[in-house]
Design an enzyme around this catalytic site. Structure first.
Site, PDB file in Angstrom:
ATOM      1  N   ASP A  10       0.850  -1.205   0.000  1.00 37.91           N
ATOM      2  CA  ASP A  10       0.000   0.000   0.000  1.00 37.91           C
ATOM      3  C   ASP A  10       0.880   1.247   0.000  1.00 37.91           C
ATOM      4  O   ASP A  10       0.834   2.048   0.925  1.00 37.91           O
ATOM      5  CB  ASP A  10      -0.953  -0.012   1.216  1.00 37.91           C
ATOM      6  N   ASP A  15       6.815   1.178   1.974  1.00 35.38           N
ATOM      7  CA  ASP A  15       6.513   0.200   0.917  1.00 35.38           C
ATOM      8  C   ASP A  15       7.340   0.519  -0.330  1.00 35.38           C
ATOM      9  O   ASP A  15       7.796  -0.395  -1.028  1.00 35.38           O
ATOM     10  CB  ASP A  15       5.036   0.281   0.511  1.00 35.38           C
ATOM     11  N   ASN A  39      -2.483   2.726   3.456  1.00 33.88           N
ATOM     12  CA  ASN A  39      -1.935   4.067   3.671  1.00 33.88           C
ATOM     13  C   ASN A  39      -2.749   5.123   2.944  1.00 33.88           C
ATOM     14  O   ASN A  39      -2.810   6.278   3.377  1.00 33.88           O
ATOM     15  CB  ASN A  39      -0.478   4.121   3.221  1.00 33.88           C
ATOM     16  N   THR A 126       2.781  -6.023   2.843  1.00 34.62           N
ATOM     17  CA  THR A 126       3.265  -4.930   3.696  1.00 34.62           C
ATOM     18  C   THR A 126       2.187  -3.866   3.891  1.00 34.62           C
ATOM     19  O   THR A 126       2.486  -2.706   4.173  1.00 34.62           O
ATOM     20  CB  THR A 126       4.543  -4.286   3.106  1.00 34.62           C
ATOM     21  N   PHE A 167      -0.859  -0.421  12.621  1.00 37.43           N
ATOM     22  CA  PHE A 167      -1.735   0.062  11.545  1.00 37.43           C
ATOM     23  C   PHE A 167      -2.223  -1.053  10.607  1.00 37.43           C
ATOM     24  O   PHE A 167      -3.428  -1.178  10.357  1.00 37.43           O
ATOM     25  CB  PHE A 167      -1.000   1.146  10.741  1.00 37.43           C
ATOM     26  N   ASN A 168      -1.302  -1.849  10.039  1.00 36.00           N
ATOM     27  CA  ASN A 168      -1.724  -2.831   9.025  1.00 36.00           C
ATOM     28  C   ASN A 168      -2.729  -3.829   9.591  1.00 36.00           C
ATOM     29  O   ASN A 168      -3.667  -4.233   8.901  1.00 36.00           O
ATOM     30  CB  ASN A 168      -0.515  -3.605   8.481  1.00 36.00           C
ATOM     31  N   HIS A 241       9.672   0.558   8.162  1.00 30.91           N
ATOM     32  CA  HIS A 241       9.133  -0.758   8.521  1.00 30.91           C
ATOM     33  C   HIS A 241       9.256  -1.836   7.434  1.00 30.91           C
ATOM     34  O   HIS A 241       9.817  -2.914   7.660  1.00 30.91           O
ATOM     35  CB  HIS A 241       7.637  -0.627   8.829  1.00 30.91           C
ATOM     36  N   ASP A 242       8.610  -1.564   6.296  1.00 30.43           N
ATOM     37  CA  ASP A 242       8.292  -2.657   5.369  1.00 30.43           C
ATOM     38  C   ASP A 242       9.494  -3.399   4.786  1.00 30.43           C
ATOM     39  O   ASP A 242       9.416  -4.623   4.585  1.00 30.43           O
ATOM     40  CB  ASP A 242       7.406  -2.124   4.223  1.00 30.43           C
TER      41      ASP A 242
END
Ligand code: BDR
Ligand code: CA
Length: 322
Positions: A10, A15, A39, A126, A167-168, A241-242
């Site tokens: 996303d 990402d 996102n 992700t 979040f995810n 993060h991803d």
């Protein structure tokens, strides 16, 4: 042999870096990119995936749009972190990117890719897990063609969107529950691991020093991301993060893993979307996932900087780079 991968994402600043890493590194064979609402809306995340591929010269990787809303409830968006476009900072302009959108939907592209590839394929989600869960429900006959699911989401401890939920997972807890209960091997990189990889000024300087149009674009992405994380969380440097997912596929020594039972809270009044990770084995539930723990931070950033260097050097030689 390179690991065959479908990225389900996303984009999203982090990402975007994961797309670059997967496309650049010879240890990964990026077969397809699918997008999901998270996102930003799925229209925006799809456009962003195409924009990233266009600016990085990533060609021949089909990009298809997936689900626009979670299995239950209303969609959340990550506008406070990723901006109105989902990829604020560089200013991509209004024009259509050169990279097309595949006319299949994400589920069809995943199905076709799994069927076409001679070996099982690794799914790398992700974003919210809506596409992956929907696929698992729709195509039980194909799950054996999924080698494993290596995802960014959750946390062994606190959340980032509520005190309990990341979040995810919060975007679609029911989908996450389906994925963690699927019986396919799941590897989870949650906030406990991803908050170790902060894009500090040193990191940004290393990328800037590459001196290519792509590196300048990456710096603008990271600069926006830094400001957003400072304003929202008071952090000096944002966690990227991803890309821990693909970094793990490239070099498993980058993140240590432990096996644990992971369940997703679906009901809690204050804790919906939390990943409950039984690190001490106190529940007696069987382990259903590998969980990322300690990160070799310098090794991670070496992979990211090298990816931007490799793709930047390629696009620098093409006439369309600007
Ligand atoms: C996750 O949510 C999004 O903001 C990022 O792209 C990442 O996938 C972190 O909680
Ligand atoms: Ca994401």
């Amino acid at each position: 042999m390179a690991v065959p991968v479908i990225l389900d994402c996303d984009p999203g600043h982090d990402d975007a870096f994961n797309i670059l890493l997967a496309a650049a590194h010879p240890a990964v064979d990026l077969l397809a990119i699918t997008t999901v609402a998270g996102n930003q809306t799925v229209e925006k995340t799809t456009l962003n995936a195409r924009r990233v591929c266009a600016v990085a010269g990533i060609e021949g990787v089909p990009i298809a749009a997936g689900r626009s809303r979670p299995l239950h409830g209303a969609p959340l968006v990550g506008e406070n972190i990723h901006g109105g476009s989902g990829l604020d900072g560089p200013g991509f302009g209004e024009g259509e990117p050169d990279v097309p959108q595949d006319q299949r939907d994400a589920l069809t592209l995943i199905r076709d890719t799994l069927l076409a590839h001679p070996a099982p394929v690794t799914l790398v989600p992700t974003g919210p897990l809506t596409n992956v869960a929907t696929f698992l429900l729709a195509h039980p006959e194909l799950t054996h063609r999924i080698e494993r699911i290596v995802l960014m989401g959750g946390s062994t401890g606190r959340g980032n969107t509520t005190p309990a939920a990341e979040f995810n997972i919060l975007c679609d807890p029911e989908a996450a529950d389906i994925v963690f209960s699927s019986g396919r091997p799941v590897t989870m990189f949650g906030l406990n691991a991803t908050h170790q990889v902060r894009a500090t000024p040193d990191v940004v300087s290393r990328i800037a020093a590459l001196g290519t149009p792509l590196s300048r674009l990456c710096v603008r992405l990271l600069t926006y991301f830094t400001t957003a994380y400072r304003e929202v969380y008071g952090l000096d440097a944002p966690p990227l993060h991803d890309p821990l997912t693909v970094a793990h596929l490239i070099d498993p020594s980058v993140v240590s893993l432990v096996r644990a039972a992971v369940t997703v809270e679906l009901a809690g009044t204050y804790t919906r979307g939390a990943t409950v990770v039984d690190l001490d084995g106190v529940t007696g539930r069987p382990a259903n996932a590998e969980v990322g723990m300690e990160v070799d931070v310098p090794a991670f950033w070496d992979l990211i900087v090298e990816a931007v260097r490799v793709l930047g050097a390629r696009t620098d030689r093409t006439p369309s780079a600007s």
